[in-house]
Motif scaffolding. Structure first.
Motif, PDB file in Angstrom:
ATOM      1  N   GLU A 162       0.905  -1.275  -0.098  1.00 30.02           N
ATOM      2  CA  GLU A 162       0.036   0.093   0.032  1.00 30.02           C
ATOM      3  C   GLU A 162       0.946   1.247  -0.036  1.00 30.02           C
ATOM      4  OE1 GLU A 162      -2.699  -0.045   3.320  1.00 30.02           O
ATOM      5  OE2 GLU A 162      -3.567  -1.771   2.622  1.00 30.02           O
ATOM      6  N   LEU A 163       1.940   1.189   0.948  1.00 30.63           N
ATOM      7  CA  LEU A 163       2.974   2.431   0.995  1.00 30.63           C
ATOM      8  C   LEU A 163       3.380   2.573  -0.380  1.00 30.63           C
ATOM      9  CD1 LEU A 163       3.984   2.073   4.412  1.00 30.63           C
ATOM     10  CD2 LEU A 163       2.293   3.704   3.623  1.00 30.63           C
ATOM     11  N   LEU A 164       4.023   1.608  -1.014  1.00 27.22           N
ATOM     12  CA  LEU A 164       4.793   1.734  -2.107  1.00 27.22           C
ATOM     13  C   LEU A 164       3.970   2.165  -3.245  1.00 27.22           C
ATOM     14  CD1 LEU A 164       7.037  -1.649  -1.704  1.00 27.22           C
ATOM     15  CD2 LEU A 164       7.690   0.615  -1.471  1.00 27.22           C
ATOM     16  N   ARG A 180      13.815   1.546  -4.532  1.00 27.19           N
ATOM     17  CA  ARG A 180      14.194   2.901  -5.078  1.00 27.19           C
ATOM     18  C   ARG A 180      13.786   3.076  -6.490  1.00 27.19           C
ATOM     19  NH1 ARG A 180      15.105   6.603  -2.181  1.00 27.19           N
ATOM     20  NH2 ARG A 180      15.625   6.660   0.061  1.00 27.19           N
ATOM     21  N   MET A 181      14.580   2.148  -7.267  1.00 29.25           N
ATOM     22  CA  MET A 181      14.602   2.042  -8.809  1.00 29.25           C
ATOM     23  C   MET A 181      13.002   1.863  -9.161  1.00 29.25           C
ATOM     24  SD  MET A 181      18.046   0.401  -9.623  1.00 29.25           S
ATOM     25  CE  MET A 181      18.428   0.908 -10.974  1.00 29.25           C
ATOM     26  N   THR A 182      12.460   1.058  -8.621  1.00 31.26           N
ATOM     27  CA  THR A 182      10.944   0.431  -8.916  1.00 31.26           C
ATOM     28  C   THR A 182       9.909   1.661  -8.529  1.00 31.26           C
ATOM     29  OG1 THR A 182      11.578  -1.731  -8.427  1.00 31.26           O
ATOM     30  CG2 THR A 182       9.256  -1.337  -8.765  1.00 31.26           C
ATOM     31  N   TYR A 183      10.003   2.185  -7.238  1.00 28.42           N
ATOM     32  CA  TYR A 183       8.805   3.026  -6.978  1.00 28.42           C
ATOM     33  C   TYR A 183       9.257   4.449  -6.801  1.00 28.42           C
ATOM     34  CZ  TYR A 183       6.607  -1.649  -5.699  1.00 28.42           C
ATOM     35  OH  TYR A 183       6.360  -2.786  -5.934  1.00 28.42           O
ATOM     36  N   ILE A 184      10.342   5.034  -6.579  1.00 25.86           N
ATOM     37  CA  ILE A 184      10.777   6.193  -6.509  1.00 25.86           C
ATOM     38  C   ILE A 184      11.159   6.787  -8.103  1.00 25.86           C
ATOM     39  CG2 ILE A 184      12.287   7.924  -5.610  1.00 25.86           C
ATOM     40  CD1 ILE A 184      12.257   6.111  -2.915  1.00 25.86           C
ATOM     41  N   ILE A 185      12.276   6.034  -8.604  1.00 24.67           N
ATOM     42  CA  ILE A 185      12.759   6.414  -9.855  1.00 24.67           C
ATOM     43  C   ILE A 185      11.781   5.836 -10.860  1.00 24.67           C
ATOM     44  CG2 ILE A 185      14.606   6.395 -11.388  1.00 24.67           C
ATOM     45  CD1 ILE A 185      16.409   5.844  -9.012  1.00 24.67           C
ATOM     46  N   LYS A 186      10.997   5.185 -10.733  1.00 24.64           N
ATOM     47  CA  LYS A 186      10.019   4.330 -11.543  1.00 24.64           C
ATOM     48  C   LYS A 186      10.764   3.845 -12.818  1.00 24.64           C
ATOM     49  CE  LYS A 186       6.114   6.958 -10.028  1.00 24.64           C
ATOM     50  NZ  LYS A 186       6.663   8.271  -9.598  1.00 24.64           N
ATOM     51  N   GLN A 187      11.851   3.130 -13.000  1.00 23.50           N
ATOM     52  CA  GLN A 187      12.415   2.709 -13.822  1.00 23.50           C
ATOM     53  C   GLN A 187      11.911   1.590 -14.403  1.00 23.50           C
ATOM     54  OE1 GLN A 187      16.521   2.416 -12.730  1.00 23.50           O
ATOM     55  NE2 GLN A 187      17.070   3.987 -13.817  1.00 23.50           N
ATOM     56  N   ASP A 188      12.229   1.108 -15.714  1.00 20.44           N
ATOM     57  CA  ASP A 188      11.514  -0.178 -16.111  1.00 20.44           C
ATOM     58  C   ASP A 188      12.239  -1.388 -15.609  1.00 20.44           C
ATOM     59  OD1 ASP A 188      11.726  -1.937 -19.066  1.00 20.44           O
ATOM     60  OD2 ASP A 188       9.881  -1.284 -18.598  1.00 20.44           O
ATOM     61  N   VAL A 189      11.649  -2.331 -15.432  1.00 18.44           N
ATOM     62  CA  VAL A 189      12.203  -3.522 -15.033  1.00 18.44           C
ATOM     63  C   VAL A 189      13.451  -4.050 -15.960  1.00 18.44           C
ATOM     64  CG1 VAL A 189      11.976  -6.233 -14.626  1.00 18.44           C
ATOM     65  CG2 VAL A 189      10.063  -4.549 -14.199  1.00 18.44           C
ATOM     66  N   PHE A 190      13.307  -3.923 -17.136  1.00 12.51           N
ATOM     67  CA  PHE A 190      14.350  -4.321 -18.210  1.00 12.51           C
ATOM     68  C   PHE A 190      15.525  -3.259 -17.559  1.00 12.51           C
ATOM     69  CE2 PHE A 190      10.763  -5.348 -20.375  1.00 12.51           C
ATOM     70  CZ  PHE A 190      11.012  -6.929 -20.531  1.00 12.51           C
ATOM     71  N   ASP A 241       7.384  -4.859   5.119  1.00 12.88           N
ATOM     72  CA  ASP A 241       6.322  -5.284   5.833  1.00 12.88           C
ATOM     73  C   ASP A 241       6.606  -5.176   7.191  1.00 12.88           C
ATOM     74  OD1 ASP A 241       3.895  -5.079   5.132  1.00 12.88           O
ATOM     75  OD2 ASP A 241       3.712  -6.930   3.587  1.00 12.88           O
ATOM     76  N   LYS A 242       7.633  -6.110   7.644  1.00 12.12           N
ATOM     77  CA  LYS A 242       8.111  -6.568   8.924  1.00 12.12           C
ATOM     78  C   LYS A 242       8.584  -5.131   9.806  1.00 12.12           C
ATOM     79  CE  LYS A 242       9.619 -11.051   7.796  1.00 12.12           C
ATOM     80  NZ  LYS A 242      10.689 -11.945   7.628  1.00 12.12           N
ATOM     81  N   ILE A 243       9.381  -4.191   8.893  1.00 10.34           N
ATOM     82  CA  ILE A 243       9.516  -2.945   9.510  1.00 10.34           C
ATOM     83  C   ILE A 243       8.381  -2.151  10.025  1.00 10.34           C
ATOM     84  CG2 ILE A 243      10.753  -0.726   9.134  1.00 10.34           C
ATOM     85  CD1 ILE A 243      12.837  -2.381   7.261  1.00 10.34           C
ATOM     86  N   LEU A 244       7.420  -2.104   9.255  1.00  9.40           N
ATOM     87  CA  LEU A 244       6.152  -1.308   9.441  1.00  9.40           C
ATOM     88  C   LEU A 244       5.168  -1.958  10.372  1.00  9.40           C
ATOM     89  CD1 LEU A 244       5.239  -0.685   5.607  1.00  9.40           C
ATOM     90  CD2 LEU A 244       6.035   0.718   7.174  1.00  9.40           C
ATOM     91  N   GLU A 245       5.612  -3.434  10.943  1.00  3.66           N
ATOM     92  CA  GLU A 245       4.848  -3.782  12.002  1.00  3.66           C
ATOM     93  C   GLU A 245       5.005  -3.378  13.266  1.00  3.66           C
ATOM     94  OE1 GLU A 245       5.008  -8.164  11.355  1.00  3.66           O
ATOM     95  OE2 GLU A 245       3.534  -8.149   9.680  1.00  3.66           O
TER      96      GLU A 245
END
Length: 135
Positions: free
Chosen positions: A6-8, A96-106, A131-135
């Protein structure tokens, strides 16, 4: 859906929210600059309203949007800091690359020199760790 996912997802959508508010501010500023100044407008059957009053309202509106934008940016920083709490630097990088920078998987796989299956495995592990950190 897990708290981390949810946060991501929220983190991923904040850029569009910020950009829409910047666009809104730009539209307001363009309207302020193009409007005639120091005139009175009278609506048929209505009272005279000075353009200065409209400018004041637009400025107040602009300031409110800027404040909201600032709060959204702070939220993005806060969510980024949650990712920083991950112990594994590779997991932090993948998120970071996936959710902040939003780079393509490739592109991520190419930069990290990993296979797609490794990427998905590391992303899944990173989300579980978050998830463990957020609990």
């Amino acid at each position: 859906m897990s708290k981390a996912k949810e946060l991501l997802n929220e983190l991923q959508s904040l850029d569009l929210d910020i950009q829409s508010r910047i666009d809104e501010i730009n539209e307001l500023e363009a309207g302020l600059l193009s409007s005639p100044k120091f005139k009175s407008d009278k609506i048929k059957g209505g009272s005279t309203r000075k353009i200065d009053d409209v400018y004041c309202q637009l400025i107040v509106m602009k300031e409110a949007i800027e404040q909201d934008t600032s709060e959204i940016i702070m939220r993005k920083i806060e969510l980024g800091r949650m990712i920083n709490k991950l112990k594994n630097p590779r997991h932090r990088t993948v998120l970071r690359m996936t959710y902040i920078i939003k780079q393509d998987v490739f592109d991520i796989c190419d930069k990290l020199d990993i296979s797609q299956s490794s990427y998905y495995s590391q992303r899944k592990t990173a989300i579980e760790e978050l998830d463990k950190i957020l609990e």
